[in-house]
Design a protein around this motif. Structure first.
Motif, short mmCIF file in Angstrom:
data_model
loop_
_atom_site.label_atom_id
_atom_site.label_comp_id
_atom_site.label_asym_id
_atom_site.label_seq_id
_atom_site.Cartn_x
_atom_site.Cartn_y
_atom_site.Cartn_z
N TRP B 215 0.88 -1.30 0.24
CA TRP B 215 0.04 0.00 0.03
C TRP B 215 0.90 1.22 0.11
CZ3 TRP B 215 -3.65 -2.65 -1.69
CH2 TRP B 215 -4.02 -3.79 -1.25
N MET B 216 2.11 1.35 0.81
CA MET B 216 2.87 2.39 0.80
C MET B 216 3.57 2.55 -0.42
SD MET B 216 5.60 2.80 3.65
CE MET B 216 5.50 3.89 4.83
N VAL B 217 3.84 1.34 -1.32
CA VAL B 217 4.46 1.49 -2.79
C VAL B 217 3.41 2.05 -3.65
CG1 VAL B 217 4.95 -0.03 -4.71
CG2 VAL B 217 5.81 -0.41 -2.33
N THR B 218 2.04 1.64 -3.36
CA THR B 218 1.07 2.51 -4.23
C THR B 218 0.81 3.73 -4.01
OG1 THR B 218 -0.18 0.16 -4.04
CG2 THR B 218 -1.41 2.07 -4.94
N ILE B 219 0.84 4.01 -2.98
CA ILE B 219 0.83 5.78 -2.69
C ILE B 219 1.78 6.45 -2.95
CG2 ILE B 219 0.40 7.33 -0.81
CD1 ILE B 219 -1.22 5.25 0.79
N GLY B 220 3.03 5.84 -2.90
CA GLY B 220 4.11 6.42 -3.42
C GLY B 220 4.16 6.63 -4.91
N LEU B 221 3.95 5.70 -5.58
CA LEU B 221 3.92 5.96 -7.13
C LEU B 221 2.72 6.88 -7.38
CD1 LEU B 221 4.70 2.41 -8.38
CD2 LEU B 221 5.55 4.22 -9.24
N PHE B 222 1.55 6.75 -6.59
CA PHE B 222 0.62 7.79 -7.23
C PHE B 222 1.01 9.09 -6.96
CE2 PHE B 222 -3.65 5.54 -7.97
CZ PHE B 222 -3.03 4.46 -8.42
N MET B 223 1.79 9.26 -5.71
CA MET B 223 2.41 10.78 -5.52
C MET B 223 3.31 11.03 -6.68
SD MET B 223 3.10 11.19 -1.64
CE MET B 223 1.77 11.39 -0.35
N ILE B 224 4.23 9.99 -6.96
CA ILE B 224 5.16 10.50 -8.16
C ILE B 224 4.36 10.71 -9.28
CG2 ILE B 224 6.86 9.27 -9.82
CD1 ILE B 224 7.66 7.51 -7.13
N TYR B 225 3.22 9.94 -9.86
CA TYR B 225 2.46 10.64 -10.87
C TYR B 225 2.03 11.94 -10.49
CZ TYR B 225 0.91 5.54 -11.85
OH TYR B 225 0.92 4.26 -12.09
N THR B 226 1.74 12.32 -9.52
CA THR B 226 1.09 13.65 -9.15
C THR B 226 2.06 14.74 -9.33
OG1 THR B 226 -0.63 12.83 -7.53
CG2 THR B 226 -0.16 15.02 -7.65
N GLY B 227 3.16 14.48 -8.88
CA GLY B 227 4.41 15.26 -9.02
C GLY B 227 4.97 15.42 -10.48
N PHE B 228 4.56 14.38 -11.29
CA PHE B 228 5.24 14.50 -12.68
C PHE B 228 4.32 15.46 -13.67
CE2 PHE B 228 7.03 10.60 -15.17
CZ PHE B 228 7.71 11.67 -16.09
N TRP B 229 3.13 15.77 -12.81
CA TRP B 229 2.22 16.75 -13.40
C TRP B 229 3.02 18.00 -13.43
CZ3 TRP B 229 -2.13 16.18 -16.29
CH2 TRP B 229 -3.03 15.12 -16.10
N GLY B 230 3.28 18.42 -12.30
CA GLY B 230 4.10 19.62 -12.17
C GLY B 230 5.63 19.66 -12.84
N PHE B 231 6.04 18.38 -12.95
CA PHE B 231 7.40 18.17 -13.63
C PHE B 231 6.96 18.70 -15.21
CE2 PHE B 231 10.04 15.83 -16.31
CZ PHE B 231 11.27 15.94 -16.14
#
Lengths: 71, 453
Positions: B215-231
């Motif tokens: 679950w931590m892995v999942t949330i981590g990856l979803f946060m990376i997706y979100t940050g990728f928008w900013g990127f």
């Protein structure tokens, strides 16, 4: 030749619209995209069927009983 | 800022980059969660600290010299020398690298690039968990974050970079300049570092080391997706006039541009980000037989694969590129794992390295003949230029420097943690201290309770 229809940016942007590659191929591209989508459902349901069959085959009654208590 | 329009544009641009920086912080939070989720309980704190300390170390070195490299190295050494004049305003003692009302952009632009630096270092960090010394990783973090990636950005991700001018190199959202280099860099270290104990059976068969917390892995990856928008937003110039660009564009229409100052739109990259993410998720779900770890990583690989051309692609092109690239990367991951006994704990070499490499090459075909720049005399985008560019990113600036430095560290005994520490876990001593502290305070409370009754 340029796939986006422009070989340089020596243009007035007021005269520019679409700049994606292969303009004129939108309908074949949509057909390809839809084919991918439909293929995905077929492939996914095959995978699921295989998974269910394997799970049912390998189910150990003792472990199943333990799993009930795990919730 | 003379004139209201100029003032508005400047303040808008300043705020725009500031927002992207805040969004991109989520990438680092995501990487931290992801790494801790993948690591075993005995290694949590060290895994976390290893990644968190990338933030200050890369930040200060990027301030001291990384940012200067970006401005001084675009032509060096292929078509010119080091541009000391352009670099001058970006030296750490320059008055524009501080509070300055006549320059509102340098700070936020510097920060946007800095967050890319953290990302490059963080990608490497994940692949080497549970056996690298933090001291060794932090040297690598500084090297990739404040030296190697910013050299590649100067060469292939700036309006005047020699790779753009001579090769027609096009990599709008950094398939190569962040992901291929970071993946190549990780592979260079992994080859020297070796696998975690038990990763391979005596006959060489790889064993799975499952994440302790999916679950931590999942949330981590979803946060990376979100940050990728900013990127993605940070890779654009939000608003600029043809005179501001100073190239071949005529007329008076203002536009958003990519980093090369060539026209694109935020709408385009919004379409393409989502379609390539979808392609990656769908294809990797099938190829990995529904494995959550690979499916979510495949979504990221889909975006990375399409990123080189996502400023121009049609959304369906982004979808299909985003579907094809992760499948190849997935297959390559397992081939390299078996063939070379590489233990990449988070699949970073595949998700970032192979996907980024392939994304750069594919863009050369889909965008063949398109202008790489609004300036006259630059090569147009082409497959050979993209292939050479991808090799420079993955091998030249990624794999080789990492391999050489890791070899030196290994020879000095400063790369890998001792065997007994790896077995007992990096947090063993900290955990003992923690347990003793818990026992002591609990005993004190019992004592107090007994005394009071």
């Amino acid at each position: 030749m340029s796939t986006i229809g422009y070989e340089s940016w020596a243009v007035d942007l007021a005269d520019v619209g679409a700049i994606y590659p292969f303009q004129g191929w939108e309908i074949p591209m949509v057909i390809a995209g839809v084919a991918f989508w439909l293929w995905w459902h077929v492939a996914q349901s095959r995978l699921e069927k295989e998974h269910m069959a394997n799970s049912a085959k390998s189910a150990d009654p003792k472990k199943v009983a333990e799993a009930l208590d795990r919730y | 800022m003379d004139g209201n329009l100029n003032a508005l544009t400047t303040i808008f641009t300043e705020f725009y980059y500031w927002v992207t920086v805040v969004f991109m912080f989520l990438i680092h939070v995501g990487f931290c969660m992801y790494e801790v989720g993948v690591s075993r309980r005995k290694n949590h704190m060290h895994t976390l600290m290893k990644n968190v300390m990338i933030i200050p170390l890369v930040t200060i070195t990027f301030f001291f010299f990384g940012w200067w490299i970006y401005w001084a190295f675009p032509a060096f050494p292929v078509i010119g020398g080091i541009d000391f004049a352009a670099g001058k305003a970006n030296l750490p003692w320059s008055d524009t690298m501080a509070t300055n009302t006549s320059d509102r952009i340098t700070g936020v632009f510097w920060a946007a690039f800095l967050l890319f630096s953290w990302t490059a270092a963080s990608i490497v960090s994940g692949s080497v968990i549970e056996r690298i010394r933090s001291s060794a990783l932090w040297i690598h973090a500084i090297l990739i974050g404040s030296v190697w990636w910013i050299i590649d950005a100067a060469w292939g991700w700036s309006a005047t970079g020699w790779m753009v001018q001579k090769l027609g190199y096009h990599d709008a959202y950094a398939s190569g300049v962040i992901h291929a280099i970071a993946g190549g860099y990780a592979l260079g270290i992994l080859l020297v570092l070796g696998p975690r104990i038990g990763k391979f059976a005596p006959d060489g068969t790889p064993r799975d080391i499952p994440p302790h917390n999916p679950w931590m892995v999942t949330i981590g990856l979803f946060m990376i997706y979100t940050g990728f928008w900013g990127f993605y937003a940070a890779c654009n110039i939000p608003l600029i006039s043809p005179e501001g660009i100073g190239g071949e564009i005529t007329g008076t229409v203002w536009t958003a541009t990519n980093i090369y100052l060539a026209p694109t739109t935020l709408g385009a990259i919004t379409f393409n980000f989502l379609m390539s993410l979808s392609g990656g998720l769908m294809a990797t779900y099938i190829i990995s037989k529904g494995d959550p770890f690979w499916t979510f990583s495949g979504g990221l690989a889909g975006i990375i694969g399409a990123s080189a051309g996502n400023d121009l692609y049609h959304p369906i092109q982004a979808l299909l590129v985003g579907a094809i690239v992760p499948v190849i990367a997935y297959k390559l991951h397992y081939y390299v794992e078996r063939r070379f006994k590489i233990d990449d704990a988070v699949g970073a070499v595949a998700v970032h390295g192979y996907s980024g490499f392939l994304g750069v090459v594919i863009a050369g075909f889909i965008l063949w003949g398109a202008p790489s720049s609004p300036y006259e005399g630059f090569a147009t985008i082409n497959p050979l230029g993209q292939f050479i560019g991808a090799v420079i990113m993955f091998f030249g600036l990624g794999f080789i420097p990492a391999y050489v430095v890791a070899k030196i560290q290994m020879a000095r005994g400063t790369l890998r943690i001792p065997l007994e520490i790896e077995l007992q876990g990096l947090d063993f001593t900290d955990n003992l201290i923690y347990e003793e502290a818990v026992a002591e305070i609990t005993a004190a409370h019992h004592e107090q309770l007994n005394a009071g009754t």
